[in-house]
Design an enzyme around this catalytic site. Structure first.
Site, short mmCIF file in Angstrom:
data_model
loop_
_atom_site.label_atom_id
_atom_site.label_comp_id
_atom_site.label_asym_id
_atom_site.label_seq_id
_atom_site.Cartn_x
_atom_site.Cartn_y
_atom_site.Cartn_z
N THR A 99 0.94 -1.08 0.01
CA THR A 99 -0.13 -0.02 0.04
C THR A 99 0.91 1.11 -0.17
OG1 THR A 99 -1.62 -1.21 1.20
CG2 THR A 99 -1.98 1.24 1.23
N LYS A 174 -6.42 1.89 -3.35
CA LYS A 174 -6.26 0.97 -1.88
C LYS A 174 -6.16 2.09 -0.87
CE LYS A 174 -5.62 -2.08 1.18
NZ LYS A 174 -4.49 -2.35 1.43
#
Length: 297
Positions: A99, A174
């Site tokens: 991420t 995300k």
């Protein structure tokens, strides 16, 4: 190791280790790598072969999957001395499940393309259990050709795969997903605190909320499975969620957007560091009460 069916996994923590095992079940020859001796030992105990160095993975693997904490670590791995950009041969497929900061991803993508390396950003949701079962949700960015090329490996990792757009789109998506989760945890905790003060327990209320329009993934899953049973065992830490929320806030600032609610959520997560240690489960944010709210400061 047969190169066409070989996959390197860099980062053998809870997520990377689970992904490596899912790839093995799918028939891939996996070669792991991690700087942490503890992670390496856990991987070997699980039956995952571990390489000696980055050069070995670059030499033997057709695909390399990254499962790392931050963009800074990804950049160092690629651009640092003896990094993957210097070692990799043209045609290597790199899948980044970190991420990460979308801007850094876009910058790295240019350098990777110049070296003839295929690049797909595919951050994941689903936690260690999803990684271990090969049932992750994947937010995917990359060209149509590269994502198609990556399809067999991605299919071994996730059952819900969404190609959002070009390189960095997966990382943007995300961040948005995690920003929503972080926001829902805060708003749900305050809403239930209000109900509790009015004499209604969360346990009395949550089933009705989940049948109504106030439900969210947080009320449907996090509260019953992580919070109300007091387990707080998602495998995702306060430190990681604070990092992701900060990245989302920074993205809004870089785009010149005025997002007051996002700013408040970001401030709440940032200020929670004084009460909730980095290693605590991220769901514990529901127990955090600030002495002063932004509106009252």
């Amino acid at each position: 190791m047969e190169n066409t069916k070989s996959v390197g996994v860099i980062g053998l923590g809870n997520m990377g280790r689970g992904m490596a095992l899912s790839l093995q079940r799918a028939g891939y020859a996996v070669l792991g790598l991690d700087k942490s001796e503890q992670a390496v030992n856990a991987a070997r105990e699980a039956g995952i072969p571990v390489g000696t160095d980055l050069a070995q993975l670059a030499r033997e693997c057709a695909t390399i999957v990254l499962s790392l904490p931050t963009s800074a670590i990804v950049r160092a791995l690629l651009e640092g001395e003896g990094g993957l950009l210097a070692l990799a041969k043209p045609g290597l497929l790199l899948i980044d499940t970190t991420t990460a900061d979308p801007q850094v991803t876009r910058e790295l993508a240019v350098a990777l393309k110049d070296k003839g390396i295929r690049f797909v950003d595919a951050p994941v949701s689903g936690g260690p259990s999803g990684a271990l079962k090969g049932e992750l949700t994947m937010f995917i960015g990359g060209s149509e050709a590269d994502v198609t090329h990556a399809h067999p490996v991605l299919s071994a990792l996730g059952t819900k795969r969404f190609h959002i757009g070009d390189v960095s789109a997966g990382h943007v998506a995300k961040l948005i997903n995690n920003l929503l989760t972080a926001s829902h945890l805060v708003t749900a905790s305050e809403a239930f605190r209000l109900a509790n003060a009015a004499g209604i327990s969360t346990e009395q209320l949550i089933e009705a909320v989940n049948a109504g329009s106030g439900r969210s993934g947080v009320t449907l899953f996090n509260y019953p499975n992580r919070i109300l049973n007091n387990t707080y065992a998602s495998g995702f830490t306060m430190q990681l969620m604070r990092k992701d929320v900060n990245l989302a806030v920074s993205l809004g600032e870089a785009l010149g957007l005025d997002l007051p609610a996002v700013d408040v959520i970001g401030d709440i997560w940032k200020s929670s560091a004084s009460a909730l240690a980095d290693g605590e489960d991220f769901n514990r944010i529901v127990n955090f009460e600030r002495s002063t709210s932004p509106a009252r400061a």
